[in-house]
Design a protein around this motif. Sequence first.
Motif, PDB file in Angstrom:
ATOM      1  N   ALA A 260      14.405 -14.510 -26.538  1.00  0.00           N
ATOM      2  CA  ALA A 260      13.213 -14.559 -27.401  1.00  0.00           C
ATOM      3  C   ALA A 260      13.064 -13.257 -28.177  1.00  0.00           C
ATOM      4  O   ALA A 260      12.664 -13.259 -29.348  1.00  0.00           O
ATOM      5  N   ALA A 261      13.393 -12.140 -27.521  1.00  0.00           N
ATOM      6  CA  ALA A 261      13.310 -10.840 -28.205  1.00  0.00           C
ATOM      7  C   ALA A 261      14.338 -10.785 -29.343  1.00  0.00           C
ATOM      8  O   ALA A 261      14.054 -10.284 -30.432  1.00  0.00           O
ATOM      9  N   ALA A 262      15.527 -11.319 -29.084  1.00  0.00           N
ATOM     10  CA  ALA A 262      16.573 -11.312 -30.117  1.00  0.00           C
ATOM     11  C   ALA A 262      16.179 -12.204 -31.293  1.00  0.00           C
ATOM     12  O   ALA A 262      16.377 -11.837 -32.462  1.00  0.00           O
ATOM     13  N   LEU A 263      15.610 -13.368 -30.995  1.00  0.00           N
ATOM     14  CA  LEU A 263      15.166 -14.266 -32.069  1.00  0.00           C
ATOM     15  C   LEU A 263      14.053 -13.613 -32.890  1.00  0.00           C
ATOM     16  O   LEU A 263      14.044 -13.677 -34.124  1.00  0.00           O
ATOM     17  N   TYR A 264      13.132 -12.967 -32.187  1.00  0.00           N
ATOM     18  CA  TYR A 264      12.044 -12.268 -32.873  1.00  0.00           C
ATOM     19  C   TYR A 264      12.615 -11.184 -33.791  1.00  0.00           C
ATOM     20  O   TYR A 264      12.179 -11.011 -34.931  1.00  0.00           O
ATOM     21  N   ALA A 265      13.623 -10.474 -33.288  1.00  0.00           N
ATOM     22  CA  ALA A 265      14.235  -9.397 -34.080  1.00  0.00           C
ATOM     23  C   ALA A 265      14.882  -9.956 -35.349  1.00  0.00           C
ATOM     24  O   ALA A 265      14.754  -9.380 -36.428  1.00  0.00           O
ATOM     25  N   LEU A 266      15.565 -11.088 -35.221  1.00  0.00           N
ATOM     26  CA  LEU A 266      16.204 -11.698 -36.402  1.00  0.00           C
ATOM     27  C   LEU A 266      15.163 -12.066 -37.451  1.00  0.00           C
ATOM     28  O   LEU A 266      15.374 -11.884 -38.648  1.00  0.00           O
ATOM     29  N   ASP A 267      14.039 -12.606 -36.981  1.00  0.00           N
ATOM     30  CA  ASP A 267      13.009 -13.066 -37.919  1.00  0.00           C
ATOM     31  C   ASP A 267      12.200 -11.927 -38.520  1.00  0.00           C
ATOM     32  O   ASP A 267      11.741 -12.033 -39.651  1.00  0.00           O
ATOM     33  N   ASN A 268      11.994 -10.864 -37.753  1.00  0.00           N
ATOM     34  CA  ASN A 268      11.008  -9.858 -38.163  1.00  0.00           C
ATOM     35  C   ASN A 268      11.536  -8.447 -38.345  1.00  0.00           C
ATOM     36  O   ASN A 268      10.844  -7.601 -38.905  1.00  0.00           O
ATOM     37  N   GLN A 269      12.714  -8.142 -37.818  1.00  0.00           N
ATOM     38  CA  GLN A 269      13.142  -6.743 -37.817  1.00  0.00           C
ATOM     39  C   GLN A 269      14.541  -6.540 -38.416  1.00  0.00           C
ATOM     40  O   GLN A 269      15.150  -5.508 -38.191  1.00  0.00           O
TER      41      GLN A 269
END
Length: 342
Positions: free
Chosen positions: A241-250
Motif C-alpha cells: 500500500a505504501a508503494a502504491l501510494y508512492a506511485l500515485d503521490n510521490q
Amino acid sequence: MPAIDLRSDTLTRPTPGMLEAMTTAPVGDDVYDEDPTVHELESRAAELFGHEAALFCATGSLSNQLGVRMLVEPGTEVLCDVQAHIVRAEMGAHAAVGQVTTRTFSSPSGLADADRIAELISVGGGPYHVSTAAVAIENTLNYAGGKIQPYQNLVEISELCQQYGIKRHLDGARLWNAHIATGVPLESYGALYDTISVCFSKGLGAPIGSVLVSSADNIARARIVRKRMGAGWRQAGVLAAAALYALDNQLARLADDHVAARAFADELAALAPAAITPDDVQTNIVVFDTGDHDAGAVAESAAEQGIRVSQLGPRTLRAVAHLDVDEGDCRTAGKVLGSLLA
Ligand SMILES: *Cc1c(COP(=O)(O)O)cnc(C)c1O
C-alpha cells in the motif's frame, strides 16, 4: 539546529497520507498468494513496464538477486559496471548465494557503452572460458553521481545482447529518477530488459519494498527461490500500500529533488569549484571531490554543523536530495560543504 541529513534517499519517513494508506489496505497471506494489495502493486508494476508479471520483495538486493538468477545459470557470468550496486553493495550475494560470477566494465563518466561491453562478451567458449549469460545495467548509476544512462546507449546495449543471445537485467533502483528527468516512458525502458528491479524505498519514500518485473514464467520461478531464501512474507499488503501510494503521490515530485540536488552543487561549486561541475548533476545525487582534504574528516566537520553526507571513498563524498529535505536545506548544506572545502 536539527540535522539536514543528505546521506541517502533511503532515510525518508512515511508521510501521513502514506501511513493512512498502509493502515486501511486490504490484506491477505502473500505466501498463499492471497494479498489483494500485493496483487494490485504487482499487476500495476508489470503494466507500467509492459511485462507480464511482477514480484514484490523486501529489498532491491533481493529483487536484483532473483532477477539475475533467473537469467544466469550457476557457473556462468553477468557483466556489469565496476561501480554497480550488484557487485559492490550486495555483500557478494550473486556469488555467495546465486553461484553467479561477474566481470566488470568501466564506464567513462558513468555512461555504459555497447562497444566496451562487446569486448567482454564470451559466448560459445566451450570448456575453457566462462560463458556470458547476461548484462546488467544500473540506471541511474548511484556511485557515478546518479548518472542517467542515455536511452540510445541502452538501445544499443540491448541490441548487442540480442545479437549474442544473452539476457538483460536492469537495476532500476532509481529508474524513477531517470524517467522523471528525461521523460522517457517506463514502458520504453521496460522493452529493453528481461528482468527489471525497481525500488520504492529510495526517492519514492516508502519504508520498504522493491519489485522484480519480468515474464510470468520467470516470476513464477523467482517466487519459489524467494521462499527458499526465507523471504516469503504474509500480510505484505501493508507495505505494498505504501508503494502504491508512492506511485500515485510521490513520483512526479522527484523533479523537486533534482532541483534541490542541483542547488546543493551550485552552492558547493561557488565556494569550491574543483569539488563538482554542477552541470554533471542530473538527478538527486551529488558525488563530489574533497581534493586535498580527507573525506571522512570533512564529513565529520559538516556533521558538527548539522549537515550529514556519506563517504564513498578517501576523497569522495555523496549528498542525496529526498522527500524530507527541501531546496533551502540543500543550499544551506552546499554552503557548509563549500566553506569546508574552499
Ligand atoms: C539501494 C539500491 C539497491 C537496493 O538496495 P536495498 O537496500 O537492498 O533495497 C539496488 N541498487 C541500487 C543502485 C541501489 O541504490
